[in-house]
Design an enzyme around this catalytic site. Structure first.
Site, short mmCIF file in Angstrom:
data_model
loop_
_atom_site.label_atom_id
_atom_site.label_comp_id
_atom_site.label_asym_id
_atom_site.label_seq_id
_atom_site.Cartn_x
_atom_site.Cartn_y
_atom_site.Cartn_z
N TYR A 175 0.75 -1.06 0.37
CA TYR A 175 -0.27 -0.03 -0.21
C TYR A 175 0.50 1.31 -0.22
O TYR A 175 1.95 1.18 -0.44
CB TYR A 175 -1.22 -0.11 1.19
CG TYR A 175 -2.16 -1.12 0.56
CD1 TYR A 175 -2.88 -1.47 0.02
CD2 TYR A 175 -2.55 -2.12 2.25
CE1 TYR A 175 -3.19 -2.16 -0.03
CE2 TYR A 175 -3.13 -3.28 2.27
CZ TYR A 175 -3.52 -3.26 1.26
OH TYR A 175 -4.90 -4.39 0.80
N ARG A 298 -0.46 -18.31 12.66
CA ARG A 298 -1.76 -19.33 12.46
C ARG A 298 -1.53 -19.84 13.60
O ARG A 298 -1.53 -21.72 13.96
CB ARG A 298 -1.82 -19.72 11.06
CG ARG A 298 -2.50 -20.29 10.53
CD ARG A 298 -2.99 -20.85 9.08
NE ARG A 298 -2.08 -21.80 9.06
CZ ARG A 298 -1.63 -22.22 8.55
NH1 ARG A 298 -0.80 -21.64 7.25
NH2 ARG A 298 -0.82 -23.06 8.54
N ALA A 320 -4.83 -13.58 12.79
CA ALA A 320 -6.58 -13.28 12.48
C ALA A 320 -6.71 -14.21 12.31
O ALA A 320 -7.84 -15.05 12.80
CB ALA A 320 -6.25 -13.09 11.01
N CYS A 350 -11.61 -17.85 4.22
CA CYS A 350 -12.27 -16.15 4.81
C CYS A 350 -11.72 -15.83 4.52
O CYS A 350 -12.22 -15.13 4.23
CB CYS A 350 -11.19 -16.50 6.56
SG CYS A 350 -9.77 -17.18 6.58
N CYS A 362 -16.58 -19.29 7.91
CA CYS A 362 -15.47 -19.95 8.33
C CYS A 362 -15.53 -21.82 7.88
O CYS A 362 -16.34 -21.99 8.77
CB CYS A 362 -14.88 -18.99 8.92
SG CYS A 362 -13.57 -20.76 10.24
FE1 SF4 Z 1 -9.07 -20.83 9.02
FE2 SF4 Z 1 -10.96 -20.42 8.69
FE3 SF4 Z 1 -10.41 -18.74 7.44
FE4 SF4 Z 1 -9.88 -21.51 7.80
S1 SF4 Z 1 -11.27 -20.06 7.11
S2 SF4 Z 1 -7.68 -20.67 7.46
S3 SF4 Z 1 -10.29 -22.89 9.04
S4 SF4 Z 1 -10.49 -19.11 9.68
#
Ligand code: SF4
Ligand code: ADP
Length: 674
Positions: A175, A298, A320, A350, A362
């Protein structure tokens, strides 16, 4: 249960300039697909995160000026005072649970399309707009830079009036401020280009301006990509990324650092990164500043989180996706229930939501994005008023989710699965390269079901109509899944074709004999075709990957995986044949046609694997219909789709049992005076 004392360190308060975070759980900014159009949905989503114990909860990107308009994607705006009240809803929802509210002020520079505002884009130099070509961003002159600094200041003041505690200066993800930092996008000859000191000037000024505007009561955070993964040509963590931190070390109140450049880099799927994958690039930051540092990776394991803090990698646990998969992750660790954490599987569904322009969703957490529009809460659910019996048939993602949710509602639930093991499609798909984390969809549900005395699991129990009739359940739920099609019908080819010796992915998983050269025909476009190509080439086969799309696994553009995936296939020696449809197979070859011209070509083929459409498994359903036995279909046996859709379908069924199935609420524009 009392908290495990090993995790106490995660619950220490941390000072960030003039404010103090109640713990080390920091939900970093992430897109929601709600943006300025859906403030109540955004506020409810962030409120649930705060309720779940995240000590800091940030918004998604919030534009400071109409020259930074990311339409058609959903983004927030602080362009004028009318933007304050809708954003205050989010700050209030976060404060209601004692957490700090952060806001990510944003200017996209040549990254912003400005398709809504139609204001010309701006950049350090004249540059083609990075998205939605053929626009061109104009070069900022010194008066533009002055104006830009004013927009950041004004937006920061509005953010403070909206109630935010942490205000971002956002220099990442390609950005505008990052475009000034990187030699790749800044060839200016004035005081804002050339030497690193000059390229850093704008970022320095933005931090100073923001502090001056709101720094008395708000913390000023900098989000910086310390490595843009373009080698020595760009910002690197050994080179200029490090020097930037050295130059500005004590200026902001907090460093939020990542590897970025493109957005997909710091949110790589599990297929292309492990938990904590950014550590080697960002670990140096803490040694150069006394200010708190946060980063993402993650993180779902509390032990790994503690290790991050103890080893001095960061001061917070930035998240996140883990906060999307489980908004109550901190509360579960706090309450000694860490076994209940619904771990993110790293599938990036997501991310796809934002890229598709729809609200957040999700795979693991079916309530995500539904907080306001359906009133769903991840941890609370209404008890079903009657003590009734439910029989769920099929133990894949849908059946497991239905059994769990019906069990949480207090029904007497029996879950029957034909196979020896629960998991359905997950058992096969998690064996593909990089997809083992997908089994978490099963594991979390089994863990939670085991805690419910009213849910019983019956493996190795194939159910027929007689068994079902005999069982005498009040509610029969079919979650019998789907099969890959053999008739070549897919997204492009909608007329069936008979190819007797072609295999489907189901056959490959069942151990069918593979004779090279292998041709994978992908007319589905999600992960299966590309992942099978990778697996079979890894087993030593010559693999030709044929797709009707322009690129391999083309829908994975949405999950930000496509470029990583295509690179991996190329590296693995898979030969990619784009824009080709399957015509016929015979005599050791396949005949393909160009999807544009119909021109034919031949490809040597020992084994053909068809990754096209899927058909719902409806035999049992049809048999029940003929016997007049009532049942409800959910998941893939109703409409084959993603695992996320199967879980959502099951959750929706179980949550709405006995309730009216109303349309989801929509945020409508008020009809005020013209
Ligand atoms: Fe993780 Fe849910 Fe995103 Fe899949 S959709 S990467 S399970 S947060
Ligand atoms: P979904 O994604 O909708 O959950 P899956 O294909 O993953 O679908 O799972 C379907 C599951 O249903 C499989 O594990 C399969 O063994 C099971 N199944 C199919 N038919 C029956 C049946 N008649 N009785 C019990 N289990 C069944």
């Amino acid at each position: 249960m009392p908290r495990d004392p090993r995790y106490d360190i995660l619950f220490e308060p941390v000072r960030i300039g003039p404010v103090t975070a109640p713990n080390r759980f920091y939900q970093t900014p992430h897109a929601t697909g709600f943006g300025w159009q859906r403030p109540q949905s955004g506020a409810a989503l962030r409120g649930v995160k705060a309720e779940g114990g995240w000590g800091v909860v940030c918004t998604e990107y919030c534009s400071i000026h109409p020259s930074s308009d990311d339409s058609p994607y959903a983004f927030l705006t602080l362009w004028d005072d009318d933007d304050i009240a809708p954003l205050a809803l989010t700050a209030e929802a976060i404060h209601a649970h004692g957490s700090l509210a952060g806001i990510e002020l944003w200017h996209g520079g040549s990254h912003a399309s400005n398709r809504m505002t139609r204001v010309p884009g701006i950049a350090p130099d004249v540059q083609p707009a990075l998205y939605h070509l053929p626009a061109t961003a104009r070069a900022m002159d010194l008066s533009d830079i002055k104006a830009f600094r004013g927009w950041q200041r004004d937006a920061a003041k509005r953010a403070k009036r909206a109630g935010f505690d942490i205000v971002y200066v956002y220099a990442g993800h390609d950005y505008l401020p990052f475009q000034f930092l990187s030699r790749r996008s800044n060839q200016r000859g004035d005081a804002y280009g050339g030497s690193l000191e000059n390229r850093v000037r704008l970022l320095r000024e933005m931090i100073e301006d923001t502090k001056e505007a709101v720094g008395d009561t708000c913390a000023v955070a900098v989000r910086l990509a310390v490595d843009e993964l373009h080698g020595p040509e760009g910002i690197t963590s050994e080179g200029e990324g490090r020097e930037i931190i050295e130059m500005l070390a004590e200026l902001p109140d907090l460093w939020d650092v990542n590897v970025a450049g493109a957005l997909g880099n710091d949110s790589r799927s599990a297929r292309f990164s492990a938990e904590g994958f950014q550590e080697e690039n960002i670990a140096f930051v803490k040694s150069l500043t006394s200010k708190p540092v946060v980063s993402v990776g993650r993180f779902t394991s509390p032990d790994r989180m503690v290790s991050q803090i103890r080893r001095g990698v960061q001061d917070f646990i930035g998240a996140a996706r883990p906060s999307i998969a489980d908004p109550f992750l901190p509360a579960k660790i706090r309450d000694g229930r860490e076994d209940e954490i619904r771990e993110c599987i790293g599938c990036n569904i997501c991310r796809a939501a934002n890229n598709e322009g729809v609200g957040l969703r999700c795979t693991q957490n079916p309530t995500m994005g539904e907080e306001w529009r359906r009133g769903w809460h991840p941890e609370r659910i209404a008890v079903y008023p009657k003590r009734q019996k439910a029989l769920v048939i099929g133990g894949g993602p849908a059946g497991l989710e239905a059994a769990l949710t019906l069990g949480r509602r207090g029904l007497e639930v029996s879950l029957a699965e034909a196979g020896d093991t629960f998991g359905g499609r997950l058992l096969r798909e998690a064996t593909l390269p990089g997809l083992s984390t997908w089994l978490r969809v099963r594991d979390w549900r089994i863990t939670m079901i085991d805690k419910l005395p009213n849910v019983e699991l019956f493996p190795a129990s194939r159910m027929g109509t007689e068994d079902i009739a005999e069982f005498g359940a009040d509610h029969v739920v079919l979650a019998t899944g789907s099969q890959w099609r053999r008739d070549v019908v897919g997204v492009y080819a909608i007329r069936p074709l008979t190819l007797p010796d072609a295999l489907t992915p189901d056959d490959v998983f069942a151990g069918a004999r593979i004779v090279g050269p292998v041709v994978i025909y992908d007319d589905e476009h999600y992960f299966m075709g590309g992942a099978l190509a990778e697996r079979l080439s890894g087993q030593g086969h010559t693999v030709h990957y044929v797709t009707t799309a322009a690129v391999a696994s083309s829908w994975t553009v949405m999950t930000n995986e496509q470029d990583f995936l295509q690179a991996r296939l190329i590296e693995a020696g898979v030969v990619i044949h784009p824009l080709k449809a399957l015509k016929a197979k015979g005599n050791g070859e396949m005949r393909l046609t160009c999807v544009y011209t119909g021109r034919e070509e031949a490809l040597p083929c020992g084994t053909l694997v068809l990754c096209t459409g899927r058909l719902p498994e409806t035999d049992l359903w049809e048999a029940l219909q003929t016997k007049g036995i009532q049942a409800t279909r959910i998941g893939d046996c109703l409409a084959p789709s993603s695992i996320a859709d199967a879980v959502h379908s099951a959750h929706r069924y179980a949550r709405l049992l006995g309730e009216p199935d109303l349309p989801p609420r929509r945020e409508r524009a008020s009809h005020g005076p013209a």
